[in-house]
Design a protein around this motif. Structure first.
Motif, PDB file in Angstrom:
ATOM      1  N   GLU A  15      -6.162  -3.223  41.413  1.00 55.66           N
ATOM      2  CA  GLU A  15      -5.356  -4.373  40.985  1.00 55.66           C
ATOM      3  C   GLU A  15      -5.186  -4.343  39.469  1.00 55.66           C
ATOM      4  O   GLU A  15      -6.082  -3.925  38.749  1.00 55.66           O
ATOM      5  CB  GLU A  15      -6.080  -5.670  41.396  1.00 55.66           C
ATOM      6  N   ILE A  16      -4.016  -4.772  39.002  1.00 54.48           N
ATOM      7  CA  ILE A  16      -3.787  -4.913  37.554  1.00 54.48           C
ATOM      8  C   ILE A  16      -3.557  -6.391  37.264  1.00 54.48           C
ATOM      9  O   ILE A  16      -2.753  -7.045  37.936  1.00 54.48           O
ATOM     10  CB  ILE A  16      -2.562  -4.090  37.080  1.00 54.48           C
ATOM     11  N   ARG A  17      -4.290  -6.932  36.282  1.00 62.77           N
ATOM     12  CA  ARG A  17      -4.135  -8.349  35.919  1.00 62.77           C
ATOM     13  C   ARG A  17      -3.520  -8.444  34.529  1.00 62.77           C
ATOM     14  O   ARG A  17      -3.892  -7.684  33.639  1.00 62.77           O
ATOM     15  CB  ARG A  17      -5.493  -9.055  35.930  1.00 62.77           C
TER      16      ARG A  17
ATOM     17  N   TYR B 190       0.818  -1.222   0.000  1.00 62.07           N
ATOM     18  CA  TYR B 190       0.000   0.000   0.000  1.00 62.07           C
ATOM     19  C   TYR B 190       0.845   1.263   0.000  1.00 62.07           C
ATOM     20  O   TYR B 190       0.307   2.368   0.049  1.00 62.07           O
ATOM     21  CB  TYR B 190      -0.968  -0.027   1.191  1.00 62.07           C
ATOM     22  N   ASP B 191       2.174   1.097  -0.012  1.00 62.56           N
ATOM     23  CA  ASP B 191       3.097   2.218  -0.167  1.00 62.56           C
ATOM     24  C   ASP B 191       2.871   3.319   0.878  1.00 62.56           C
ATOM     25  O   ASP B 191       2.777   4.502   0.552  1.00 62.56           O
ATOM     26  CB  ASP B 191       2.957   2.784  -1.599  1.00 62.56           C
ATOM     27  N   VAL B 192       2.736   2.895   2.156  1.00 64.12           N
ATOM     28  CA  VAL B 192       2.549   3.867   3.243  1.00 64.12           C
ATOM     29  C   VAL B 192       3.779   3.817   4.137  1.00 64.12           C
ATOM     30  O   VAL B 192       4.189   2.749   4.581  1.00 64.12           O
ATOM     31  CB  VAL B 192       1.304   3.517   4.102  1.00 64.12           C
ATOM     32  N   ASP B 193       4.383   4.988   4.403  1.00 64.58           N
ATOM     33  CA  ASP B 193       5.508   5.050   5.346  1.00 64.58           C
ATOM     34  C   ASP B 193       4.933   5.153   6.750  1.00 64.58           C
ATOM     35  O   ASP B 193       4.153   6.078   7.034  1.00 64.58           O
ATOM     36  CB  ASP B 193       6.381   6.285   5.066  1.00 64.58           C
ATOM     37  N   ILE B 194       5.311   4.202   7.625  1.00 64.47           N
ATOM     38  CA  ILE B 194       4.705   4.182   8.961  1.00 64.47           C
ATOM     39  C   ILE B 194       5.749   4.145  10.062  1.00 64.47           C
ATOM     40  O   ILE B 194       6.891   3.774   9.856  1.00 64.47           O
ATOM     41  CB  ILE B 194       3.750   2.966   9.126  1.00 64.47           C
ATOM     42  N   ILE B 195       5.293   4.565  11.249  1.00 68.12           N
ATOM     43  CA  ILE B 195       6.077   4.419  12.481  1.00 68.12           C
ATOM     44  C   ILE B 195       5.245   3.529  13.394  1.00 68.12           C
ATOM     45  O   ILE B 195       4.053   3.774  13.585  1.00 68.12           O
ATOM     46  CB  ILE B 195       6.315   5.782  13.160  1.00 68.12           C
ATOM     47  N   ALA B 196       5.869   2.484  13.945  1.00 71.11           N
ATOM     48  CA  ALA B 196       5.143   1.590  14.862  1.00 71.11           C
ATOM     49  C   ALA B 196       5.718   1.755  16.261  1.00 71.11           C
ATOM     50  O   ALA B 196       6.928   1.845  16.434  1.00 71.11           O
ATOM     51  CB  ALA B 196       5.291   0.150  14.406  1.00 71.11           C
ATOM     52  N   THR B 197       4.845   1.805  17.260  1.00 72.38           N
ATOM     53  CA  THR B 197       5.312   1.925  18.650  1.00 72.38           C
ATOM     54  C   THR B 197       5.666   0.536  19.175  1.00 72.38           C
ATOM     55  O   THR B 197       5.367  -0.468  18.542  1.00 72.38           O
ATOM     56  CB  THR B 197       4.231   2.557  19.540  1.00 72.38           C
ATOM     57  N   ALA B 198       6.285   0.498  20.348  1.00 70.46           N
ATOM     58  CA  ALA B 198       6.665  -0.788  20.956  1.00 70.46           C
ATOM     59  C   ALA B 198       5.406  -1.587  21.287  1.00 70.46           C
ATOM     60  O   ALA B 198       4.398  -1.013  21.714  1.00 70.46           O
ATOM     61  CB  ALA B 198       7.461  -0.541  22.218  1.00 70.46           C
ATOM     62  N   PRO B 199       5.433  -2.916  21.086  1.00 75.71           N
ATOM     63  CA  PRO B 199       4.233  -3.726  21.346  1.00 75.71           C
ATOM     64  C   PRO B 199       3.933  -3.854  22.836  1.00 75.71           C
ATOM     65  O   PRO B 199       4.825  -3.784  23.679  1.00 75.71           O
ATOM     66  CB  PRO B 199       4.595  -5.086  20.747  1.00 75.71           C
ATOM     67  N   SER B 200       2.650  -4.066  23.126  1.00 71.83           N
ATOM     68  CA  SER B 200       2.194  -4.215  24.509  1.00 71.83           C
ATOM     69  C   SER B 200       1.132  -5.312  24.533  1.00 71.83           C
ATOM     70  O   SER B 200       0.593  -5.672  23.485  1.00 71.83           O
ATOM     71  CB  SER B 200       1.595  -2.879  24.963  1.00 71.83           C
ATOM     72  N   VAL B 201       0.823  -5.848  25.712  1.00 74.08           N
ATOM     73  CA  VAL B 201      -0.269  -6.827  25.816  1.00 74.08           C
ATOM     74  C   VAL B 201      -1.470  -6.136  26.467  1.00 74.08           C
ATOM     75  O   VAL B 201      -1.363  -5.005  26.928  1.00 74.08           O
ATOM     76  CB  VAL B 201       0.151  -8.068  26.639  1.00 74.08           C
ATOM     77  N   GLU B 202      -2.604  -6.835  26.500  1.00 74.00           N
ATOM     78  CA  GLU B 202      -3.805  -6.231  27.097  1.00 74.00           C
ATOM     79  C   GLU B 202      -3.851  -6.549  28.595  1.00 74.00           C
ATOM     80  O   GLU B 202      -3.822  -7.719  28.988  1.00 74.00           O
ATOM     81  CB  GLU B 202      -5.070  -6.791  26.422  1.00 74.00           C
ATOM     82  N   TYR B 203      -3.892  -5.499  29.404  1.00 77.17           N
ATOM     83  CA  TYR B 203      -3.998  -5.665  30.854  1.00 77.17           C
ATOM     84  C   TYR B 203      -5.444  -5.405  31.273  1.00 77.17           C
ATOM     85  O   TYR B 203      -6.154  -4.633  30.629  1.00 77.17           O
ATOM     86  CB  TYR B 203      -3.072  -4.674  31.581  1.00 77.17           C
ATOM     87  N   ARG B 204      -5.882  -6.062  32.334  1.00 74.69           N
ATOM     88  CA  ARG B 204      -7.207  -5.801  32.905  1.00 74.69           C
ATOM     89  C   ARG B 204      -6.992  -5.052  34.217  1.00 74.69           C
ATOM     90  O   ARG B 204      -6.336  -5.571  35.129  1.00 74.69           O
ATOM     91  CB  ARG B 204      -7.944  -7.117  33.178  1.00 74.69           C
ATOM     92  N   VAL B 205      -7.534  -3.844  34.288  1.00 77.64           N
ATOM     93  CA  VAL B 205      -7.346  -3.000  35.482  1.00 77.64           C
ATOM     94  C   VAL B 205      -8.635  -2.970  36.289  1.00 77.64           C
ATOM     95  O   VAL B 205      -9.701  -2.610  35.765  1.00 77.64           O
ATOM     96  CB  VAL B 205      -6.929  -1.564  35.072  1.00 77.64           C
TER      97      VAL B 205
END
Length: 603
Positions: A401-403, A362-377
């Motif tokens: 609590e954070i899970r 698709y010829d798009v120049d992108i910046i990707a942030t560092a990956p993360s997982v889904e936390y349940r707060v």
């Protein structure tokens, strides 16, 4: 045998990554004469450049072949599947369209983690499994050991196991005969109302959404008006046909057949993978059981490098989602990067592939942030909130609590590398659940560990510590309470939300220091000093300063009075101070990946 349905066989090839699925599929196409010898090339079913370069299958592909067995002509529909753990979802979709599966095992490597995972998936779906030992042309291999493994681990009888070589073509005829003999013909009601399962799709700019379907009941013909049962959308059929492996048009598709239907639909949301196609004039009463929706494990922000490209990125993600149902995304705004999208992926390889496809296709120049997982707060008010972006973490005073997500991880490793692998897993907050020996040379380790420890560099480290021989499979088991904190990064006094990360409290100090020193190397020097700081809850835990570029303003002063030199230096200092007030720091893409590498160093 007059009933055409009895002469159809739908099967797929499943295996661990790099056990020779694609090469075997090439030989099947060659042996059945589906592709003429002069048109034959390696990795015939891997149409994407990315697949051919990396030597992996990313997308499941369907192809129709003809095979004669005991004087009868049979129609074989082969669905080639990926082997990497990240693309397990593609495999489960392919299995739903089949009655049988060829389970491939590399004779030099034996049963691996994904071999077991895919075999269990096929058993769950009630498929007939044909075990095939591949690469028998390799020298110095122990066939008896692999045969014994298949009998012990998966309960096959010795006479059921076939031998083949995808490279030389040995045993390919026996595999095709076994498919006809052992895989049952598709069940379904030819006279009933049409029900066809969409197991994949792609977008064509002339024909709109093209759905890859397996007809379960009834038949569909060109000119029919179809209805998609999940979205209740109707469309006129523009074209239908089969893949051989390129598209070949047909007038109709009958019960049990696999092919494609061009709907002419222009919107991605109308035609979902897992939906049921029926006729608008004679609709089916109930839809087919679809697939359980893919659950993203890894989340990252994707932003265009130029804000003008935001609409292009949105269109590209829409089209990519049609072809990849496991990708999810929603708009988000970052102070540092502007408008972009928060995307969910099945794993790190999936994330990498999506980024490359966006840039190439698709010829798009992108910046990707560092990956993360889904936390349940869990908040103090008793409300549970899902957080997939570290910057969205609520105020610490409101958190009870954070899970975090935990995985059940299966590692198969040669016995001589068990020590280094256990040492690696120990540093990842894991618990050893079980250790068994599959045979005298290989052990199977089952661990429970947090997903945040698995996604970053665990696979790479596992490969390096086992000299490339260990294999990995993992599945989500649930969420558990975790002692984690938000690590914020400030550049020139400004918090950079895209560099924020959630880390375990024990490692916060180390990770903060490692991250700041990495950023110090990566952020280019400005005309003014740029402080880089790591903070937890407003407390600075690490700091480095990128020193200013300094022009030598006193170069022209030869000797003479010191006051003139001092006056020039003071003037420069005042100018730099003013510049710092209005200055913006450009942060390169590598800086966002530094969050990953800081995590690696702390393991």
């Amino acid at each position: 045998m007059s009933d055409p349905q009895q002469r159809i066989r739908n099967f797929c090839v499943i295996a661990h990554v790099d056990h020779g699925k694609t090469t075997l599929s090439d030989r099947l196409l060659e042996s059945t004469g589906t592709v003429p010898a002069r048109q034959m090339r390696d990795q015939m079913l891997d149409s994407m450049d990315l697949e051919r370069e990396r030597g992996i299958t990313i997308k499941a592909r369907a192809v129709r072949m003809e095979w004669t067995f005991e004087g009868e002509a049979y129609e074989l529909n082969l669905i080639d599947t990926p082997g990497h753990v990240d693309f397990n979802y593609e495999v489960s979709r392919s299995l739903a369209a089949c009655e049988g599966a060829v389970l491939l095992v590399d004779v030099s490597q034996g049963i691996e983690a994904q071999t077991l995972a895919n075999a269990y998936l096929a058993v769950e779906q009630g498929l007939e499994i044909i075990p095939v030992i591949n690469k028998i042309d390799l020298p110095n291999v122990d066939l008896a050991l692999v045969r014994a493994d298949l009998q012990k681990a998966l309960g096959f009888r010795d006479e059921e196991i076939l031998l083949a070589s995808g490279k030389t073509g040995a045993g390919i005829r026996e595999v095709l005969d076994a498919v006809v003999r052992r895989v049952p013909a598709p069940r379904g009601a030819p006279a009933g109302p049409l029900r066809a399962l969409i197991f994949d799709s792609h977008y064509d700019q002339y024909r709109g959404v093209v759905a890859h379907v397996r007809v379960m009941d009834g038949a569909v013909a060109v000119g029919d008006r179809i209805r998609l049962m999940a979205t209740d959308t109707e469309a006129e059929l523009l074209e239908l046909g089969t893949f051989a492996p390129e598209a070949r048009t047909r007038d109709r598709l009958l019960t049990g057949e696999v092919g494609y239907v061009a709907t002419g639909l222009k919107t991605v949301q109308d035609c979902r993978v897992g939906d049921t196609v029926t006729l608008a004039t004679d609709p089916a009463r109930e839809a087919l059981p679809g697939y359980r929706p893919a659950k993203p494990m890894v989340f990252a922000g994707i932003y265009p490098t130029s804000s003008d490209d935001h609409p292009t990125l949105r269109d590209a993600l829409e089209k990519l989602k049609l072809n990849d149902a496991s990708l999810i995304y929603e708009p988000e705004v970052s102070q540092a990067l502007g408008f972009g999208f928060r995307c969910g992926f099945l794993g790190l390889l999936h994330m990498e592939i999506v980024q490359e496809r966006l840039e190439r296709e698709y010829d798009v120049d992108i910046i990707a942030t560092a990956p993360s997982v889904e936390y349940r707060v869990l908040t103090t008010r008793g409300v549970e909130v899902a957080i997939d972006n570290p910057a969205m973490l609520p105020d610490p005073t409101t958190i009870q609590e954070i899970r975090e997500p935990w995985m059940k991880t299966t590692i198969i490793v040669p016995t001589q590398h068990v020590g280094p692998v256990m040492d690696l897993a120990q540093g990842k907050r894991s618990t050893l659940m079980e250790m068994t020996y599959l045979d005298p040379t290989r052990a199977m380790l089952r661990y429970e560990m947090p997903l945040s420890e698995v996604i970053v560099d665990f696979y790479d480290q596992l490969k390096s510590r086992s000299q490339g021989y260990a294999s990995l499979d993992y599945e989500l088991t649930g969420y558990r309470a975790a002692d984690v904190v938000l690590l914020e990064v400030l550049v020139a006094g400004q918090p950079i939300d895209a560099l924020s990360t959630i880390v375990h409290r024990e490692r916060a100090q180390y990770t903060g220091r490692a991250l700041v020193s990495k950023l110090h190397e990566l952020i280019p020097r400005q005309q003014f000093d740029v402080p880089i700081q790591a903070a937890i809850g407003g407390k600075i835990i690490s700091r480095e300063t990128v020193k200013a570029l300094r022009k030598n303003v006193i170069a022209k002063c030869y000797g003479g009075d010191i006051t003139r030199k001092r006056k020039l230096l003071e003037k420069q200092k005042a100018g730099k101070k003013r510049m710092k007030m209005v200055g913006q720091v450009e942060i390169p893409q590598e800086a966002f990946l530094a969050v990953l590498r800081a995590g690696e160093d702390s393991s």
